[in-house]
Design a protein around this motif. Sequence first.
Motif, mmCIF file in Angstrom:
data_model
loop_
_atom_site.group_PDB
_atom_site.id
_atom_site.type_symbol
_atom_site.label_atom_id
_atom_site.label_comp_id
_atom_site.label_asym_id
_atom_site.label_seq_id
_atom_site.Cartn_x
_atom_site.Cartn_y
_atom_site.Cartn_z
ATOM 1 N N UNK A 94 68.906 58.035 26.198
ATOM 2 C CA UNK A 94 70.132 57.679 26.903
ATOM 3 C C UNK A 94 71.288 58.530 26.388
ATOM 4 N N UNK A 95 72.420 58.420 27.077
ATOM 5 C CA UNK A 95 73.632 59.066 26.605
ATOM 6 C C UNK A 95 74.054 60.292 27.377
ATOM 7 N N UNK A 96 73.201 60.825 28.236
ATOM 8 C CA UNK A 96 73.559 62.028 28.985
ATOM 9 C C UNK A 96 73.895 61.730 30.447
ATOM 10 N N UNK A 97 73.948 60.472 30.784
ATOM 11 C CA UNK A 97 74.336 60.006 32.117
ATOM 12 C C UNK A 97 75.282 58.822 31.906
ATOM 13 N N UNK A 98 75.985 58.369 32.929
ATOM 14 C CA UNK A 98 76.955 57.281 32.744
ATOM 15 C C UNK A 98 76.323 56.013 32.155
ATOM 16 N N UNK A 102 72.848 52.244 32.399
ATOM 17 C CA UNK A 102 72.111 51.439 31.421
ATOM 18 C C UNK A 102 72.520 49.982 31.517
ATOM 19 N N UNK A 103 73.818 49.733 31.682
ATOM 20 C CA UNK A 103 74.310 48.360 31.791
ATOM 21 C C UNK A 103 73.699 47.658 32.994
ATOM 22 N N UNK A 104 73.641 48.354 34.133
ATOM 23 C CA UNK A 104 73.070 47.756 35.343
ATOM 24 C C UNK A 104 71.589 47.452 35.141
ATOM 25 N N UNK A 105 70.858 48.408 34.597
ATOM 26 C CA UNK A 105 69.422 48.201 34.397
ATOM 27 C C UNK A 105 69.187 47.038 33.434
ATOM 28 N N UNK A 106 69.996 46.942 32.396
ATOM 29 C CA UNK A 106 69.839 45.846 31.430
ATOM 30 C C UNK A 106 70.131 44.494 32.068
ATOM 31 N N UNK A 110 66.329 43.327 34.710
ATOM 32 C CA UNK A 110 65.580 42.693 33.619
ATOM 33 C C UNK A 110 65.311 43.622 32.435
ATOM 34 N N UNK A 111 66.290 44.481 32.150
ATOM 35 C CA UNK A 111 66.193 45.395 31.012
ATOM 36 C C UNK A 111 64.886 46.187 31.042
ATOM 37 N N UNK A 112 64.500 46.642 32.241
ATOM 38 C CA UNK A 112 63.210 47.295 32.451
ATOM 39 C C UNK A 112 63.080 48.638 31.741
ATOM 40 N N UNK A 113 64.170 49.290 31.416
ATOM 41 C CA UNK A 113 64.100 50.617 30.812
ATOM 42 C C UNK A 113 63.962 51.675 31.884
ATOM 43 N N UNK A 114 64.478 52.859 31.609
ATOM 44 C CA UNK A 114 64.463 53.942 32.589
ATOM 45 C C UNK A 114 63.341 54.913 32.254
ATOM 46 N N UNK A 115 62.483 55.146 33.235
ATOM 47 C CA UNK A 115 61.360 56.059 33.096
ATOM 48 C C UNK A 115 61.693 57.458 33.595
ATOM 49 N N UNK A 116 62.588 57.551 34.597
ATOM 50 C CA UNK A 116 62.956 58.856 35.163
ATOM 51 C C UNK A 116 64.356 58.770 35.744
ATOM 52 N N UNK A 142 76.476 51.152 41.101
ATOM 53 C CA UNK A 142 75.311 50.814 41.910
ATOM 54 C C UNK A 142 75.568 51.124 43.390
ATOM 55 N N UNK A 143 74.618 51.810 44.031
ATOM 56 C CA UNK A 143 74.680 52.092 45.473
ATOM 57 C C UNK A 143 73.654 51.243 46.204
ATOM 58 N N UNK A 144 72.408 51.256 45.713
ATOM 59 C CA UNK A 144 71.380 50.490 46.388
ATOM 60 C C UNK A 144 70.001 50.807 45.845
ATOM 61 N N UNK A 145 69.016 50.123 46.411
ATOM 62 C CA UNK A 145 67.630 50.317 46.030
ATOM 63 C C UNK A 145 66.954 51.241 47.030
ATOM 64 N N UNK A 146 65.975 52.000 46.543
ATOM 65 C CA UNK A 146 65.192 52.858 47.421
ATOM 66 C C UNK A 146 64.130 52.014 48.097
#
Length: 147
Positions: A94-98, A102-106, A110-116, A142-146
């Motif tokens: 983390x740290x190279x993107x806004x 991370x806050x939204x994912x957490x 459900x704090x799933x963690x970012x894979x890509x 947040x914009x939306x889900x794919x």
Amino acid sequence: MKKFLKFLPVLLAGILAISLWSCDDDKDEPVAYDELPAAAQTFLTTYYPSVKTVSVTKDKDEFDVVLANGHKVDFNKQGEWHDVDAPMGQTIPTGFYPSAIDDYVANMANNAGINEISKIREGYEVETLTGLEIHFSSEGNFIGYDN
């Protein structure tokens, strides 16, 4: 008919030449780590400080880096990252993107963690460890889900 038969080999040679030329555009060539732009080298030493580089390939528009831990990072020719991908079950650094991403994912995923994470026209596309794909603005909103 004789004129056409004389012209046919020239036509076929032209088609073959165009076909071979168009196939050549996707040739990735291996290059030395030192040939990466300075910004890409800085990114790798900052976010993957103890991970060895397995391979660096270059095509006309980008550099593709594979790391010993299985992570892959794609950079443009200026050395700016545009895709960071971890193997299944692993998270990216983390740290190279806004940080809002991370806050939204957490909080909301459900704090799933970012894979890509990939840079896209609107901002960012994130894939979580659970396979959920989420779009964010360049500010991390947040914009939306794919689908």
